[in-house]
Design an enzyme around this catalytic site. Structure first.
Site, mmCIF file in Angstrom:
data_model
loop_
_atom_site.group_PDB
_atom_site.id
_atom_site.type_symbol
_atom_site.label_atom_id
_atom_site.label_comp_id
_atom_site.label_asym_id
_atom_site.label_seq_id
_atom_site.Cartn_x
_atom_site.Cartn_y
_atom_site.Cartn_z
ATOM 1 N N GLU A 148 1.163 -0.752 -0.265
ATOM 2 C CA GLU A 148 -0.223 0.521 -0.343
ATOM 3 C C GLU A 148 1.631 0.790 -0.154
ATOM 4 O OE1 GLU A 148 -0.905 3.167 1.555
ATOM 5 O OE2 GLU A 148 -2.023 1.695 3.604
ATOM 6 N N CYS A 159 -1.573 8.505 3.895
ATOM 7 C CA CYS A 159 -1.025 7.891 2.498
ATOM 8 C C CYS A 159 -2.268 8.440 1.363
ATOM 9 C CB CYS A 159 -0.697 6.597 2.746
ATOM 10 S SG CYS A 159 -1.786 5.863 3.414
#
Length: 682
Positions: free
Chosen positions: A257, A296
């Site tokens: 990720e 993120c």
């Protein structure tokens, strides 16, 4: 504070004495911790996880591991203030820390709940239904998911030291896979405090959790195909780890990720006078400044209609100018610091790259002055808004990410150009579309979904409950294609399945039932004089079955059911119209068939069956006409011991029953599962 040396927790003991790499407070750059200098024996760590952790976890089933997660979450929640006190050293405000601390603990609660609802009280998860593979019913096949017997290595980013660990730990723990956790060094002291608290709880089975402070050394070189690696961090680091020779040779599952250039799109139907316009500006500003932009999922690209660029820029500048930056403990501060001075230097360099050929609409020159003692030495960075008027030809705004409170606004002419700009990010975790028009959403979302892991549609209706652009939820997938890493995390039980091994199983229905712990159609049943509803939960066995007596359906049944239910559909009452249908005659209500079947198999006396609370997989397979005779077979299909008690302290479990309703020709007319609560003898 006096600097202390952080220790790794390896093979059941805390290791590390000699100070090594210094770690500094993000607030004033004071030295607060050191990593340890001693090298970790990763062969010992992996051996310990396999020989101690796997058996300890396998002594429990899915249900018991879910209960352990809940107990651990309760333990951490009672001590959360200790974690908040340490978290502010990372530069996080209380709201930032809430996402990390209580968001992480909340993820444990969520997986405990989902595991309790959806997983069996065994270590075999049946991924059915079973399917016939032969014409005579003696050969069938299905899929099962079982613990892999390996170790999960979780390598996490610096921005969420607690949530990042727990959102990976929870599903792997449910899957009976021991974890070796490696936090990013800069904020590893917060992960260290959390792991220490977890171990002190006595709730973590031996060998099921280990902590690495510092380098992973040769850990990845020692893994096997039964292990798994998950990574959160930069796309560049993900690419390097993914290319590890041993991981490739052993076919070790690798999930990444990675940071991505997420975007928010203001649709062309929204103007400055609309409520959605202000929602868009508020969402962008929140994602720019929350966690000082170190998420993120933060909005890096702001895509707006060219006719509204000035209005959006003006309102964003006004909102950003009100953000007070400084020490989170100072009243009124709404944005803290970057995690380290190294991070500050990196963001500064990337802002310079983004600003070339573009306009800087808001930055440190607009009165930036962090508040709090010694903040001049801290890693504080001003919210920075950049305007790119040629996004279609400027590559940097789609390639360069400044991992801080920095966003670039760009213009478009129509929605298709906006979607093209969004896709230029080469794969993102999330995009937000702000629109009032369902038709625009219907057009845009399928296009955006090809290059974004999650699409957040925001309007005045969803805004009431929306958790926002930047909030991954345990129930929904977190991850994205391309630059975002190509992996998936969370997504409910999907994440647990990632750490399990799927296998196809073939054999007779009776053998499949024995393996899966679920009754499979065609398997042997166990009939006796005792009605299945008269058995306590402990005494019920998979396959306990009852074949009922028969009932012939009359016209009076149909008329009476129509009167009670109010359902006078022509197929049940109009003889002439029914003749022109595929059935050629009147038929009984489908729900009458269900009710009649219940009347055939229900045992009316009190207990041990306490309540019917659900019905799954209902199919009306064939019509039931006036004069047809039906009967039902009730079979214990699945038992789940949730180890719970009712208000009277009586134990109970969940039983799923397979129901097959047939006619006088032994043809299946209805098929379904019913779910009941069944009392335990004790």
């Amino acid at each position: 504070m006096t600097p202390t040396t952080l220790q790794s927790f390896i093979a059941g003991r805390w290791q590390g004495e000699a100070a090594h790499q210094p770690l500094h407070s993000a607030l004033d750059n004071q030295l607060i911790y050191h990593t340890h200098a001693e090298k970790i024996d990763f062969d010992e760590a992996l051996t310990y996880a396999r020989k101690q952790g796997v058996p300890a976890l396998m002594q429990m089933d899915f249900q018991k591991r879910a209960q352990r997660l809940k107990a651990l979450a309760l333990y951490l929640m009672e001590r959360k203030e200790e974690l908040y006190e340490i978290s502010h050293l990372t530069g996080a405000t209380r709201p930032d820390s809430w996402v990390d601390v209580e968001g992480g603990i909340g993820t444990l609660f969520a997986y405990a709940s989902m595991g309790g609802r959806e997983l069996p009280s065994s270590n075999v998860l049946h991924e059915g239904p079973a399917m016939a593979l032969g014409k005579r019913g003696g050969f069938a096949g299905t899929h099962i998911l079982v613990p892999r017997g390996g170790v999960a290595v979780h390598i996490n980013a610096f921005n969420f030291p607690i949530w990042g660990m727990l959102e990976k730990f929870a599903p792997s723990f449910l899957a009976a896979m021991p974890c070796i956790v490696k936090p990013a060094t800069a904020t590893s002291y917060l992960t260290h405090a959390t792991v220490k608290m977890m171990m002190e709880s006595g709730l973590v089975p031996e060998g099921s959790l280990q902590l690495v402070i510092g380098s992973t050394g040769d850990l990845l070189d020692r893994m096997t195909g039964f292990d798994a690696v998950t990574f959160t961090g930069s796309a560049d680091t993900a690419a390097k780890l993914r290319a590890n020779t041993n991981l490739i040779r052993e076919a070790v599952p690798f999930t990444a990720e990675a940071d991505s250039l997420n975007c928010a799109i203001l649709a062309p139907d929204v103007g400055p006078d609309d409520e959605e316009f202000d929602l868009f500006v508020k969402e962008v500003a929140r994602e720019m400044t929350g966690k000082a932009g170190q998420k993120c999922t933060a909005i890096r690209r702001i895509i707006v209609p060219e006719q509204h660029v000035e209005a959006v820029g003006e309102r964003l500048r006004a909102r950003l100018s009100k953000i007070v930056v400084g020490n989170p403990k100072v009243e009124g501060v709404r944005m803290g610091a970057l995690a380290s001075m190294d991070q500050h230097r990196d963001v500064s360099e990337r802002v310079e790259m983004l600003a070339r050929g573009n306009e800087v609409l808001f930055s440190a020159r607009d009165g930036f002055k962090p508040v709090g003692e010694n903040c001049g030495n801290g890693a504080f960075f001003s919210p920075t808004l950049i305007l790119c008027r040629n996004g279609m030809s400027n590559d940097a705004v789609h390639d360069v990410e400044a991992f801080g409170p920095v966003s670039t606004m760009m213009t478009y002419r129509d929605i298709d150009e906006a979607l093209h700009l969004a896709a230029r990010g080469k794969g993102s975790l999330v995009t937000t579309l702000v629109t009032k028009d369902p038709a625009i959403a219907a057009h845009a979302v399928p296009v955006a979904a090809a290059s974004h892991g999650r699409v957040h549609i925001l309007d005045r209706v969803s805004a009431v409950d929306s958790t926002g652009h930047g909030s991954p939820l345990p129930q929904l997938k977190h991850g994205g294609p391309g630059r975002a890493g190509g992996g998936e995390e969370l997504g409910g039980i999907r994440a647990v399945k990632h750490f399990l091994q799927r296998a196809a199983v073939q054999g007779s229905p009776t053998m499949l039932a024995a393996v899966t712990g679920e009754y499979v159609r065609g398997a042997e049943v166990k009939e006796s004089d005792i009605h299945p509803f008269r058995r306590w939960f402990e005494d019920l066995e998979i396959g306990h079955s009852l074949l009922t007596h028969r009932r012939t359906v009359s016209e009076a049944d149909i008329v009476n059911f129509g009167g009670v239910s109010g359902d006078y559909f022509y197929m049940h009452f109009d003889e002439i119209a029914a003749k022109d249908t595929q059935f050629g005659k009147r038929i009984a209500h489908g729900y009458f068939v269900l009710s009649a079947a219940a009347g055939l198999f229900v045992s009316p006396a009190p207990g041990p069956v306490l309540a019917n609370y659900g019905l799954d997989n209902l199919r009306f397979v064939a019509p039931v006409a006036i004069g047809d005779t039906i009967r039902a077979r009730l079979t214990c299909k699945r038992k789940v011991d949730r180890n719970r008690t009712d208000e009277q302290g009586r134990g109970q479990g969940v039983v799923a029953w397979d129901v097959q309703v047939t006619n006088q020709n032994d043809e299946l007319v209805a098929s379904y599962d019913i779910l009941t609560l069944v009392q335990k003898r004790g």
